[in-house]
Design a protein around this motif. Sequence first.
Motif, short mmCIF file in Angstrom:
data_model
loop_
_atom_site.label_atom_id
_atom_site.label_comp_id
_atom_site.label_asym_id
_atom_site.label_seq_id
_atom_site.Cartn_x
_atom_site.Cartn_y
_atom_site.Cartn_z
N THR A 5 0.90 -1.13 0.12
CA THR A 5 -0.01 0.12 0.24
C THR A 5 0.98 1.38 0.16
OG1 THR A 5 -1.93 -1.15 1.29
CG2 THR A 5 -1.95 1.18 1.34
N GLY A 9 -2.40 6.94 -0.34
CA GLY A 9 -3.64 6.40 -0.60
C GLY A 9 -3.88 4.99 -0.57
N ASN A 10 -5.00 4.46 -1.40
CA ASN A 10 -5.33 3.36 -1.20
C ASN A 10 -5.07 2.62 -2.70
OD1 ASN A 10 -7.05 4.63 -3.05
ND2 ASN A 10 -9.13 3.82 -2.04
N GLY A 11 -3.93 3.06 -3.32
CA GLY A 11 -3.35 2.47 -4.62
C GLY A 11 -2.51 1.42 -4.18
N VAL A 29 -3.73 1.80 -9.72
CA VAL A 29 -5.10 2.52 -9.39
C VAL A 29 -6.24 2.25 -10.24
CG1 VAL A 29 -3.62 4.53 -8.37
CG2 VAL A 29 -4.36 4.51 -10.71
N SER A 59 -9.79 4.27 -6.06
CA SER A 59 -8.50 4.83 -5.74
C SER A 59 -8.42 5.72 -7.34
CB SER A 59 -7.23 3.95 -5.70
OG SER A 59 -7.42 2.91 -6.76
#
Length: 571
Positions: A5, A9-11, A29, A59
């Motif tokens: 991770t 962020g959440n990519g 992403v 994402s």
Amino acid sequence: MINHTTNGGNGKGGVSLNLDGVEREELEVDVLLVGAGPATLSCAIQLQKLAEAKGLELSVLLIEKAEDIGYHTLSGAVMDPRAIRELIGDDWKEQGCPTEGEVTFDCVDWLTGSGKVRLKGPFVPPQFKNHGNHIISLYQVVRWLKDRAEGAGVEVYPGFAAASVRYDGERVVGVQTRDAGISKSGEKKGHFEPGMNIVAKVTVFGEGTRGHLAKGLIDKLGLAADKNPQVYETGIKEIWSIPAGREMFGKVIHTAGQPLGTSGYGGGWIYGLKNDRLSIGYVVGLDQGDAKLDPHAMFVKWKQHPEIAKLLEGGKVERYGAKTIPGGGYYSMPKLQGDGFVIVGDSAGFVNMSRLKGIHLAMKSGMLAAEALVEALAADDTSATKLARYTELFEASWAKQELYKVRNFRQAFAKGFLTGSIDAGVQMVTGGRGLVARRTMSPDHEHMQRVANSTATKPRYDDGLSLDKLTDVYHSGAVHEEDQPSHLVVTDPDICVTRCTEEYGNPCKDFCPAAVYEWPHANAGDAKSAGGVVINASNCVHCKTCDVADPYQVIEWTVPEGGGGPKYIDM
């Protein structure tokens, strides 16, 4: 690949080994947006709004080649607020969107040899009526939109220049950013940093006018088949401070006539800003045909006209910039989507050249694309067939209606100013048809005539009203890492020093508004032995005029290292 991770962020990220043998970081992403203009930022904001309504968690990453958001954003700019009302709400101003103010006066001046004929009130052509529109700094607006996007969960990375599109067959799967730390000779320097591979389920290309990735994508996949070629104008802009008391705030003046006269398509603008400042500029069509056409010189001549000079008297330049504008309209727009991608904004030709406006259309294109993307991602299907919903939405929108009503506007002027003016009038009463059902037009570079036919002249320059190109480039804030391979690539240098010298007189030295191209050689033989044209790539303001206007199409504009280029603060 080792997934992890990312910090931002959440990519998902990892490391991969490319065909070039370079180990590159890889980031995955859902949605990648390339370029931080009004189209992509509106797309990102609308995307997150619609995704939240559907319960989707996405994402979303936006990358921008400029050092900071807004540095490469340039427009006149008078904004039709229709799109921002839809995106933000009727209270968009109350929510903090920056605006210089609403237009309070508009007119069109025909500049004669030493005076003017003014059209105002009911005599202003409909496309130049601007009451209800707002004078803005697009730099300030996109920075405000960036904050909104980040507040909605979008990751925004300035200083990341997308160098190439990554494909799986004909499907777009993301981009690779440009390597940093390579010398002019191609050697890796001590601070070499390889570009990143960004993998996305869908990529939104919104690089602005003549985006180099979109250009290659359109060519590779035949997205402009059966379309008119896109045609361009080059616009030159300065911000001036003027003495108090001239009462220009809120006024919008467009000019025609001198210095271009009826020899081509173009004209000037004067927009009154707060604090005794003006946005002024001049636009000229790159189909004008004169091999020595110099948009910057035309701008200087315009400023030297008595009516403009007396307005600027006692003032000074604060900022300078230049960019090309896609003016071809509806019939020049490429296919808007394919497997894994959509194209928005100026990259797709969302400009109404009749009104000299594109901001609201760019924003609407991003919003329409977002609606199609959310539907596709919810169905886990980002194929060309599913993303065709974007075109369906566009065709049913007010954006299509507006562009279709002026579908033949710019092409009519390729037949001459008189024909264009007559046809433009006919188009107003025939719903955009005009004298011909569908006008066609050749690419701009095919209009260039031999240098022996040139009638263009240069103005006088000084340290005040009439700045030369190098002085104006200073006011653009353009800075590039000097020791890097040139991002301006001449693919066939021999043509430049042989055929181009003889046939067109090396027009790159004239049409470039930033003095990038120099020919200091006495003759073609000297030029060839010295390696040809001298390219001052550090001067480049990323306008793309060279990529458009070169008669042999051997100049290719590519991205420099991330962070390089102009700084269009408050432009």
